[in-house]
Each structure stands twice: as C-alpha cells, then as structure tokens.
Design an enzyme around this catalytic site. Structure first.
Site, PDB file in Angstrom:
ATOM      1  N   ASN A 155       0.811  -1.213   0.000  1.00 47.46           N
ATOM      2  CA  ASN A 155       0.000   0.000   0.000  1.00 47.46           C
ATOM      3  C   ASN A 155       0.845   1.265   0.000  1.00 47.46           C
ATOM      4  O   ASN A 155       0.422   2.305  -0.512  1.00 47.46           O
ATOM      5  CB  ASN A 155      -0.931   0.049   1.218  1.00 47.46           C
ATOM      6  CG  ASN A 155      -2.005  -1.021   1.183  1.00 47.46           C
ATOM      7  OD1 ASN A 155      -1.795  -2.109   1.684  1.00 47.46           O
ATOM      8  ND2 ASN A 155      -3.156  -0.715   0.589  1.00 47.46           N
TER       9      ASN A 155
ATOM     10  N   SER B 138      -3.857  -3.736   2.747  1.00 47.18           N
ATOM     11  CA  SER B 138      -5.093  -3.314   3.405  1.00 47.18           C
ATOM     12  C   SER B 138      -6.082  -2.704   2.435  1.00 47.18           C
ATOM     13  O   SER B 138      -5.703  -1.984   1.495  1.00 47.18           O
ATOM     14  CB  SER B 138      -4.788  -2.313   4.516  1.00 47.18           C
ATOM     15  OG  SER B 138      -5.964  -2.006   5.233  1.00 47.18           O
TER      16      SER B 138
ATOM     17  N   ALA C 202      -7.337   7.856   8.172  1.00 48.68           N
ATOM     18  CA  ALA C 202      -8.723   8.304   8.012  1.00 48.68           C
ATOM     19  C   ALA C 202      -9.565   8.031   9.244  1.00 48.68           C
ATOM     20  O   ALA C 202     -10.779   8.209   9.223  1.00 48.68           O
ATOM     21  CB  ALA C 202      -9.349   7.628   6.786  1.00 48.68           C
ATOM     22  N   GLY C 203      -8.943   7.565  10.326  1.00 51.04           N
ATOM     23  CA  GLY C 203      -9.684   7.287  11.552  1.00 51.04           C
ATOM     24  C   GLY C 203     -10.472   5.996  11.505  1.00 51.04           C
ATOM     25  O   GLY C 203     -11.431   5.816  12.253  1.00 51.04           O
ATOM     26  N   LEU C 204     -10.051   5.070  10.640  1.00 53.86           N
ATOM     27  CA  LEU C 204     -10.794   3.819  10.458  1.00 53.86           C
ATOM     28  C   LEU C 204     -10.062   2.613  11.035  1.00 53.86           C
ATOM     29  O   LEU C 204     -10.358   1.474  10.688  1.00 53.86           O
ATOM     30  CB  LEU C 204     -11.083   3.600   8.963  1.00 53.86           C
ATOM     31  CG  LEU C 204     -11.909   4.699   8.290  1.00 53.86           C
ATOM     32  CD1 LEU C 204     -12.039   4.436   6.797  1.00 53.86           C
ATOM     33  CD2 LEU C 204     -13.290   4.815   8.934  1.00 53.86           C
ATOM     34  N   GLY C 205      -9.109   2.855  11.914  1.00 50.79           N
ATOM     35  CA  GLY C 205      -8.450   1.757  12.617  1.00 50.79           C
ATOM     36  C   GLY C 205      -7.454   0.975  11.786  1.00 50.79           C
ATOM     37  O   GLY C 205      -7.203  -0.196  12.075  1.00 50.79           O
TER      38      GLY C 205
ATOM     39  N   SER D  26      -4.159   1.257  11.586  1.00 51.35           N
ATOM     40  CA  SER D  26      -2.962   0.845  12.333  1.00 51.35           C
ATOM     41  C   SER D  26      -3.284  -0.284  13.303  1.00 51.35           C
ATOM     42  O   SER D  26      -2.470  -1.189  13.517  1.00 51.35           O
ATOM     43  CB  SER D  26      -2.362   2.031  13.083  1.00 51.35           C
ATOM     44  OG  SER D  26      -3.189   2.444  14.155  1.00 51.35           O
TER      45      SER D  26
ATOM     46  N   GLU E  20      -0.084  -0.758  19.117  1.00 49.47           N
ATOM     47  CA  GLU E  20      -0.751   0.542  19.070  1.00 49.47           C
ATOM     48  C   GLU E  20      -0.048   1.572  19.958  1.00 49.47           C
ATOM     49  O   GLU E  20       0.018   2.751  19.613  1.00 49.47           O
ATOM     50  CB  GLU E  20      -2.206   0.391  19.511  1.00 49.47           C
ATOM     51  CG  GLU E  20      -3.122  -0.186  18.444  1.00 49.47           C
ATOM     52  CD  GLU E  20      -3.439   0.848  17.378  1.00 49.47           C
ATOM     53  OE1 GLU E  20      -4.441   1.569  17.494  1.00 49.47           O
ATOM     54  OE2 GLU E  20      -2.647   0.943  16.419  1.00 49.47           O
TER      55      GLU E  20
ATOM     56  N   ASP F  49      -9.683   0.529  19.226  1.00 51.03           N
ATOM     57  CA  ASP F  49      -9.440   0.103  17.848  1.00 51.03           C
ATOM     58  C   ASP F  49      -8.915  -1.329  17.773  1.00 51.03           C
ATOM     59  O   ASP F  49      -9.380  -2.141  16.966  1.00 51.03           O
ATOM     60  CB  ASP F  49      -8.453   1.052  17.163  1.00 51.03           C
ATOM     61  CG  ASP F  49      -9.056   2.408  16.858  1.00 51.03           C
ATOM     62  OD1 ASP F  49     -10.132   2.716  17.415  1.00 51.03           O
ATOM     63  OD2 ASP F  49      -8.457   3.173  16.083  1.00 51.03           O
TER      64      ASP F  49
END
Length: 385
Positions: free
Chosen positions: A55, A135, A141-144, A146, A193, A204
């Site tokens: 990615n 991925s 983007a705040g979508l978990g 990581s 994390e 997350d």
C-alpha cells in the site's frame, strides 16, 4: 527455527455513535468495518527477515545476524505481555534511523513489526520469514488501519512462535481463536498501538480482535455478543480530520449518550426478533439526531454536510464517524435499497472528490484464512512478494 505459513486478516473500525461524548464519560459504540487488512507470513531460507507493505510501496529486509545484535538480557522469549521494553524500543529506533519523535507510516509499521518479532521470538533462534501486509483501509482516516495492522501482526507472530495454536484445520477455509487466545492477541496488538500512537484507548485493537460491536464507557470495553450485520456506504471526504472540541452544553452529551444506548437496544432487538422497517426507522432517526448534535458540538464540516445532503436526496441517512472536522462518514443502507440507488449515490459522492465504498459493519474480528477463502485480487497482491 522454522515457522509455518499463515494468512490472517483483521477489520477496520467505525464509531457508530458516541464520538467525542465518550471522553466525557458517555457511552460510545464502536463497530467492525468490513474493510480488512490481510497479512501473509511466509517462512524463508534466506537468513533474512522482511516486511512488505504494498500500500505504501515499501519493502525492507534485515539479516538475522543484524537483528540478533539488538537483543538484550530482558528479551527472553515469553508468552506473557509485559510493559513495553523501553530499552528494546530505543535500540530499534536507533537501528532504523529514527532521529526525531515524528514517525511516518512506514517507520511506525517497521518499528511495531520488529518489536513484536524480537519480543516474541526472544533470545532463541530467530526464524527467517517475510510478512506481506495489504489493506483495503485508507490510512490516516480514523478507520483503525494501524490497529488492524497490529492485530494481524500479533496473531501471525504469536502463532508462528507457538505462543498460541493455529486454529485453522485442514477442512476449514477460515477459523478464529479461542477467547483466551484472542485476549493474548489483543494485548500484544495494544502494545503495537502504543508504539504507533503513544497512548491509545484500546478500542481500535479490541474491535480488530473481536469484531462485531463494542460498548466503550469510562475506559471499559465490553464486546456485545450479538449484533446484526448492517450494510453501509463508507465515504472518505479526504478533508483532514480535526480533533478540536469546544466547550458544549451538558444536555447535548446526555442526548448523545441516550442515542448510543437506544441504538444498542435496537440492534440487540434485531438479533432476537424479525427485522422490520421500524427498526431501520429508529436507526435512521438516531443517525440524523446524532449528526445534528455533532454539528452543534462544532466538529462538523461543509464536506460532511455535503455527504448528508447528497445521500438524503436519495432517501439515505448519514453521519460522520470518528473525530469529525472532515474525515469519514457512514450511510446506512436498508436491505431493500435498490442497487441503482446505491450506484448513483456513489457516483454523486465521487463527483465531489470523495472516495466511497459499499461495505458492512458488525462482521468478524481477527481470523486465519486458507488461501482459498481470500479474494483472488487480494491473494494476487499478497503473493507477488
């Protein structure tokens, strides 16, 4: 040491209700997002350890002899999760050339991978292997994304090290670990994390591990055992998120809390009784009210207003998810929503420069796959490396 090949995946996450109010002691509902991160761990005989991240166009490998020099006395192989090993992190940061506190995506992923690899295999024979991670989730983007990465790393490396068994049997196409083993996966993922984010909430990685829906209140995370799978549109406005949060009135927080609790009850009802249009009426109304409250809080954005107006024009209901101030939004799709309506809505949103996916929420957490269960295009990407 020879390890076994394995493919694992973990979902992203969205906040269904309760963002921002959660930091004031109110309920938040986090749900798994059926856009997943996939990891393929392959043994090798090259005497190297490598990580591929297609990615972000990254491939890095190291000689085992280099990595062995980073180990110190406290790096004994263990199945238990300890506090982060500050000495090992310091050595790794020096090893990969981190000169300041600002880590880019590539560096954070590398640091997390090497930390888990060395911690789990310890002072024994380090195995030669390569992990490839790809991925469906956009980063930042705040979508978990990581957390999904950390959950995949933890599950694959724990299995490879023998700390947890491989759940996949010869006749399975996918399989999940026991509750006990998922707790261990979640604990190690949380360490990943912490390396990446410093002081994460743990939500997350918990969503990535257990999937479905989690109730988050005052630091306590409770997985909900039964939730329906809901179709959604996920839209990334590509406007940078903002975590600015001005002072707000207490009644707004109370209302958001009631929205989260009412949504939780409605979704529970949908698993125990026939699903009707009235259930969706309630869910749509909650979405509209919460989006209004979020605008009152000052975390809305004109891009999110555009999302809501475009989807409402086609009879669909949307709200922001996560920090707001831009970022992403979710749009609920009823089971009977016509495919043409969805296609036209996606085209309308793309005309504003937004990225848009049709997906679902409430699906499974981390799982192991046979190659036959992975979509052909994903398998092709993973197998290139």
């Amino acid at each position: 040491m020879q390890v076994k090949e394995c493919i694992v995946s973990a979902p992203g996450k969205a906040i269904l209700h309760g963002e921002h109010a959660v930091v004031h002691g109110k309920v938040a509902l986090a749900v798994s997002l059926n856009l997943r991160t996939y990891l393929w761990l392959k043994p090798s005989s090259t005497g190297k350890v490598g990580i591929n991240l297609p990615n972000i166009d990254t491939f890095i490998s190291w000689d085992l002899s280099e990595l062995k020099q980073l180990l110190h006395d406290s790096c004994a192989k263990t199945k238990e999760v300890k506090q982060l090993d500050a000495e090992l992190i310091k050595r790794l940061r020096e090893f990969i050339g981190v000169t300041n506190g600002n880590l880019d995506t590539r560096t954070m992923a590398t640091l997390s991978f090497l930390y888990m690899y060395l911690s789990l295999f310890g002072s024994g024979d380090l195995p030669s292997l390569t992990v490839t991670v790809w991925s469906e989730l956009p980063t930042g983007a705040g979508l978990g994304s990581s957390a999904a990465f950390s959950v995949c790393l933890a599950s694959a490396l724990l299995s490879a090290s023998g700390a947890i068994p491989t759940p996949l049997k010869d006749w399975d196409i996918t399989a999940r670990w026991s509750q006990e083993h998922m707790e261990l996966i979640n604990s190690w993922a949380f360490q990943g994390e912490m390396i990446i984010h410093g002081n994460p909430s743990g939500v997350d990685n918990a969503v990535g591990t257990w999937g479905g829906m989690l109730r988050f209140l005052s630091g306590k995370i409770i997985p909900l055992s039964r939730v329906p799978l809901l179709r959604i549109l996920l839209t990334n406005t590509k406007v940078p998120r903002s975590t600015k949060f001005p002072s707000i009135m207490y009644p707004v927080l109370e209302s958001v809390d009631a929205i989260s609790c009412t949504c939780e009850k409605t979704l529970s009802d949908m698993t125990s009784e026939p699903i009707t249009g009235e259930h969706y009426n309630v869910l749509e109304e909650l979405i509209d009210i919460n989006q209004h409250h979020l605008n009152v809080m000052g975390v809305g954005h004109t891009a999110l207003d555009t999302l809501c107006s475009v989807t409402l024009a086609r009879g669909l209901h949307s709200k922001l998810t996560g920090a707001g101030g831009g970022g992403c939004g979710i749009t609920l799709l009823r089971p009977e929503t016509d495919c043409l309506v969805i296609q036209n809505t996606i085209q309308d949103l793309q005309s504003f420069g937004f990225d848009c996916w049709e997906t679902s929420i409430g699906g499974p957490g981390v799982q192991q796959h046979s190659p036959h269960s992975v979509k052909e295009e994903i398998l092709e990407v993973l197998n290139l490396y």
